[in-house]
Write an enzyme that holds these catalytic residues in place. Structure first.
Site, PDB file in Angstrom:
ATOM      1  N   GLU A  72       0.834  -1.198   0.000  1.00  0.00           N
ATOM      2  CA  GLU A  72       0.000   0.000   0.000  1.00  0.00           C
ATOM      3  C   GLU A  72       0.871   1.252   0.000  1.00  0.00           C
ATOM      4  O   GLU A  72       0.604   2.215  -0.719  1.00  0.00           O
ATOM      5  CB  GLU A  72      -0.953  -0.028   1.195  1.00  0.00           C
ATOM      6  CG  GLU A  72      -2.016  -1.097   1.098  1.00  0.00           C
ATOM      7  CD  GLU A  72      -1.501  -2.532   1.314  1.00  0.00           C
ATOM      8  OE1 GLU A  72      -2.183  -3.460   0.844  1.00  0.00           O
ATOM      9  OE2 GLU A  72      -0.434  -2.723   1.939  1.00  0.00           O
ATOM     10  N   HIS A  99       9.542  14.525  11.034  1.00  0.00           N
ATOM     11  CA  HIS A  99      10.786  14.634  10.275  1.00  0.00           C
ATOM     12  C   HIS A  99      10.580  14.562   8.767  1.00  0.00           C
ATOM     13  O   HIS A  99      11.352  15.182   8.022  1.00  0.00           O
ATOM     14  CB  HIS A  99      11.762  13.523  10.668  1.00  0.00           C
ATOM     15  CG  HIS A  99      12.329  13.706  12.035  1.00  0.00           C
ATOM     16  ND1 HIS A  99      13.356  12.925  12.499  1.00  0.00           N
ATOM     17  CD2 HIS A  99      12.030  14.557  13.044  1.00  0.00           C
ATOM     18  CE1 HIS A  99      13.670  13.285  13.734  1.00  0.00           C
ATOM     19  NE2 HIS A  99      12.865  14.283  14.087  1.00  0.00           N
TER      20      HIS A  99
END
Length: 145
Positions: A72, A99
């Site tokens: 996915e 991040h």
């Protein structure tokens, strides 16, 4: 916030649970399919649609769900502008946003417990991008590829 959701058959039931919970938290849920359980379905179209709609709607996020979440994530990352991260812990869900400014989360319904997946989704949605220069620089490098 708009949250786009897509899955395959392995993630179909978890997608419904996540949609319900995130809707209760006030998010506008957009189901990108599948809309009925089909054990023979293929995840790429649903994940690509989820990622494409997320990218086209600034400020939105997407979640794709499968058995492991690996395929996915790979499918979602084929969409230019999508940064899909697979989460398997609270920390990976948090760092994906903080991040990497990920805009799509991938979850494995067969590899993580339902309660854990729900927590990963909530952490992902609640965590802002840090905006640190080093992270902006790295994301720009990814976008240039």
């Amino acid at each position: 916030m708009h949250i786009y959701l897509g899955s395959d058959h392995a993630g179909f039931a978890l997608k419904a649970v996540i949609a319900k919970r995130l809707g209760e938290l006030g998010h506008e849920i957009v189901d990108c399919g599948p809309y009925v359980y089909d054990a023979n379905d293929d995840y790429p179209p649903f994940c690509v649609d989820t990622a494409a709609r997320t990218v086209a709607d600034p400020g939105s996020l997407g979640i794709v769900i499968g058995g492991s979440g690996n395929g996915e994530a790979m499918a979602a990352n084929k969409v230019h502008g999508a940064r899909c991260a697979l989460a398997h812990s609270d920390e990976t869900a948090k760092l994906a946003r903080e991040h990497n400014n990920a805009n799509v989360l991938s979850l494995g319904a067969r590899t993580s417990a339902e309660a854990d997946c729900m927590r990963f989704a909530e952490i992902f949605i609640a965590t802002p991008f840090s905006g640190d220069v080093r992270h902006i620089r790295r994301i720009a490098q990814l976008d240039a590829i």
